[in-house]
Design an enzyme around this catalytic site. Structure first.
Site, PDB file in Angstrom:
ATOM      1  N   TYR A 244      -1.023  -1.214  10.174  1.00 44.82           N
ATOM      2  CA  TYR A 244      -1.748  -1.305   8.927  1.00 44.82           C
ATOM      3  C   TYR A 244      -0.600  -0.787   8.231  1.00 44.82           C
ATOM      4  O   TYR A 244      -0.309  -1.642   7.226  1.00 44.82           O
ATOM      5  CB  TYR A 244      -2.942  -0.852   8.261  1.00 44.82           C
ATOM      6  CG  TYR A 244      -3.153  -0.990   7.525  1.00 44.82           C
ATOM      7  CD1 TYR A 244      -3.615  -1.589   6.278  1.00 44.82           C
ATOM      8  CD2 TYR A 244      -2.696  -0.103   6.167  1.00 44.82           C
ATOM      9  CE1 TYR A 244      -3.914  -1.971   4.455  1.00 44.82           C
ATOM     10  CE2 TYR A 244      -3.198  -0.163   4.485  1.00 44.82           C
ATOM     11  CZ  TYR A 244      -3.668  -0.695   4.126  1.00 44.82           C
ATOM     12  OH  TYR A 244      -4.339  -1.342   2.301  1.00 44.82           O
TER      13      TYR A 244
ATOM     14  N   SER B  81       0.639  -1.344  -0.198  1.00 49.66           N
ATOM     15  CA  SER B  81      -0.191  -0.222  -0.254  1.00 49.66           C
ATOM     16  C   SER B  81       1.257   0.862   0.345  1.00 49.66           C
ATOM     17  O   SER B  81       2.028   0.704   0.483  1.00 49.66           O
ATOM     18  CB  SER B  81      -0.726   0.152   1.456  1.00 49.66           C
ATOM     19  OG  SER B  81      -1.475   1.301   1.429  1.00 49.66           O
TER      20      SER B  81
END
Length: 240
Positions: free
Chosen positions: A156, A143
């Protein structure tokens, strides 16, 4: 034995579904996974309707036994593995003092640990494909949060930064076996995972899942002499 075969995790919707559809359209036989039986069955039926050969396994990839079952089912059905897509993942926001251990373990288990275990369980199949055509490929879904870790999504972001680091290590370790690894690092993609920012980022301004699928096709077309360790997908005006 098929000419090419792939495993795609988290393939019932969003980016994983788009990647599975692209591989199916390009002639790959597939094993796909997701946590919810009804969604993965629907994805499998849709892919079969397009002419693809599809095996599916339902389960939580935080469970080592499920990962082993995915690879076993794929091995039994197809006997080879040319592309492994570690796409399954989740993000749960929260401040540093408000992180339930359950949420931390979920993100570490699915985003990071499952990727490591999939490499281990499928390495022998990947080595055979690498020896055959020097183009075995592992795609790890990272990401843009792994490049620029945000507040409130710190765990995350940390898991995705680890995915990027592990991908680099795997290239150093496995390129000599004909196995390449690439980390995909997208910004906001138009999937249900980004519904929480729809009030700030218009849906039409988000990256499309098909953009990620086209990057997969690009990487698969490269010669054995070229390795792309990561691809960053950003929207116009973003810092990357």
């Amino acid at each position: 034995m098929p000419n090419r075969a792939a495993i795609v995790t988290g393939a019932s919707r969003g980016i994983g579904r788009a990647l599975a559809e692209a591989l199916a359209a390009d002639g790959y036989d597939l094993t796909i996974t997701a946590r919810k039986p009804e969604t993965i069955e629907e994805a499998a039926e849709a892919l079969r309707a397009s002419g693809a050969s599809v095996e599916f396994v339902t389960g939580n990839l935080g469970d080592e036994a499920v990962i082993q079952e995915v690879v076993r089912a794929h091995r039994d059905r197809y006997g080879r593995l040319d592309v492994l897509v570690n796409n399954a993942g989740l993000g749960i926001g929260g401040g540093v003092g408000e992180q339930p251990t359950k949420h931390v373990d979920l993100m570490l288990g699915v985003n990071l640990r499952s990727m490591v275990l999939f490499y281990r369980e499928s390495l022998d199949l990947l080595k055979v494909a690498g020896a055959e055509h020097r183009g075995a490929l592992v795609v790890n879904m990272a990401s843009i949060a792994g490049k620029e870790p945000p507040a409130w999504l710190a765990v995350y972001g940390a898991t995705k930064a680890a995915v990027i680091a592990y991908t680099r290590s795997m290239n150093k370790e496995l390129n000599g076996e004909g196995i390449k690894s690439v980390a995909f690092c997208p910004g906001f993609v138009d999937t249900d995972m980004t519904e929480f920012v729809r009030g700030q980022v218009a849906q039409d301004d988000m990256i499309k899942p098909t953009d990620i699928a086209e990057a997969l096709r690009f990487v698969l077309r490269l010669s054995p002499a070229c390795v792309v360790p990561e691809i960053i997908f950003s929207r116009p005006g973003e810092p990357f």
